[in-house]
Design an enzyme around this catalytic site. Structure first.
Site, PDB file in Angstrom:
ATOM      1  N   VAL A 183      29.940  49.862  37.464  1.00 21.60           N
ATOM      2  CA  VAL A 183      30.132  51.235  37.000  1.00 21.60           C
ATOM      3  C   VAL A 183      31.233  51.287  35.947  1.00 21.60           C
ATOM      4  O   VAL A 183      31.088  51.941  34.898  1.00 21.60           O
ATOM      5  CB  VAL A 183      30.437  52.179  38.185  1.00 21.60           C
ATOM      6  CG1 VAL A 183      30.723  53.596  37.676  1.00 21.60           C
ATOM      7  CG2 VAL A 183      29.280  52.205  39.175  1.00 21.60           C
ATOM      8  N   CYS A 184      32.338  50.595  36.193  1.00 21.79           N
ATOM      9  CA  CYS A 184      33.449  50.574  35.238  1.00 21.79           C
ATOM     10  C   CYS A 184      33.010  50.007  33.890  1.00 21.79           C
ATOM     11  O   CYS A 184      33.422  50.494  32.829  1.00 21.79           O
ATOM     12  CB  CYS A 184      34.595  49.734  35.774  1.00 21.79           C
ATOM     13  SG  CYS A 184      35.289  50.290  37.328  1.00 21.79           S
ATOM     14  N   THR A 185      32.180  48.975  33.923  1.00 25.76           N
ATOM     15  CA  THR A 185      31.706  48.370  32.684  1.00 25.76           C
ATOM     16  C   THR A 185      30.954  49.387  31.840  1.00 25.76           C
ATOM     17  O   THR A 185      31.163  49.479  30.617  1.00 25.76           O
ATOM     18  CB  THR A 185      30.808  47.152  33.006  1.00 25.76           C
ATOM     19  OG1 THR A 185      31.560  46.202  33.759  1.00 25.76           O
ATOM     20  CG2 THR A 185      30.286  46.495  31.744  1.00 25.76           C
TER      21      THR A 185
ATOM     22  N   LEU B 162      33.583  52.088  30.372  1.00 21.24           N
ATOM     23  CA  LEU B 162      34.407  51.630  29.258  1.00 21.24           C
ATOM     24  C   LEU B 162      33.585  51.497  27.981  1.00 21.24           C
ATOM     25  O   LEU B 162      34.064  51.820  26.885  1.00 21.24           O
ATOM     26  CB  LEU B 162      35.089  50.318  29.616  1.00 21.24           C
ATOM     27  CG  LEU B 162      36.207  50.455  30.655  1.00 21.24           C
ATOM     28  CD1 LEU B 162      36.644  49.091  31.160  1.00 21.24           C
ATOM     29  CD2 LEU B 162      37.398  51.201  30.085  1.00 21.24           C
TER      30      LEU B 162
END
Length: 212
Positions: free
Chosen positions: A44-46, A49
């Site tokens: 999810v973070c990928t 960002l």
């Protein structure tokens, strides 16, 4: 005590993918979006960002700087950047804080022990040029953020700071706005000479003022 709207955003010094950051100096006279990530090399973070990197020109238009944070060390951040560009098609173009000692995370209350006692949750802070916190949002780790919504809120804050208006539900830049209830009709007529749609004495809709 948790940070609240109107509080001064804590200053800090921390390493980042763009070198050491002295936060208040780095922010200057810009708006800032500070947002945390639970962990590097997570799916999810990928996606988040990569999306913020894609949207950076939109933040730039609003005089808003973006800065991410994770509690992983700088070497992990630098390795992760390649994955973000490869999978999302956008290279990281803003700093990502390496908060390995958790000093920033603790100052901003980004670690919620009942969710996880070591990793940050998905916190968002919108901070104005006076270093005041104007928005806080906290998401669970499993839910990716909607950064179009964060841009919408910045549009609203910047508009309502400059004019005696508030923005209604689902408002987007260019939509009609609400004359604030504290402004009586006599004063409103001077600011909005073309008139308004008075649905109730406390609900007066008016064309969005042109931004200066």
């Amino acid at each position: 005590m948790a940070l609240q709207l109107g509080d001064t955003a804590p200053d800090f010094k921390q390493d980042s993918t763009e070198g050491p950051i002295s936060f208040h100096d780095w922010a200057g006279d810009s708006w800032v979006v500070l947002f945390s990530h639970p962990k590097d090399f997570t799916p999810v973070c990928t996606t988040e960002l990569g999306e913020v990197a894609r949207l950076k020109p939109e933040f730039d238009k609003r005089n808003a700087k973006v800065i991410g944070l994770s509690v992983d060390p700088l070497e992990d951040h630098n390795a992760w950047c390649g994955d973000i560009e490869e999978t999302q098609g956008s290279a990281l173009n803003f700093p990502l804080l390496a908060d390995a000692d958790r000093s920033v995370s603790q100052a901003y209350g980004m670690i919620h022990p009942n969710a996880d006692n070591t990793l940050t949750v998905r916190s968002v802070f919108v901070i104005d040029p006076n270093k005041k916190i104007r928005l806080t949002i906290t998401y669970p780790a499993s839910t990716g953020r909607n950064f179009d919504e964060i841009l919408r809120v910045i549009d609203s804050l910047q508009l309502t700071d400059g004019y005696k208006v508030a923005t209604p539900v689902n408002w987007n830049d260019g939509d009609d706005v609400i004359i604030v209830p504290s402004l009586d009709n006599e004063a409103a007529a001077k600011l909005f000479p073309d008139g308004w749609d008075e649905k109730k004495p406390y609900l007066r809709m008016v064309k969005q003022p042109k931004k200066s």
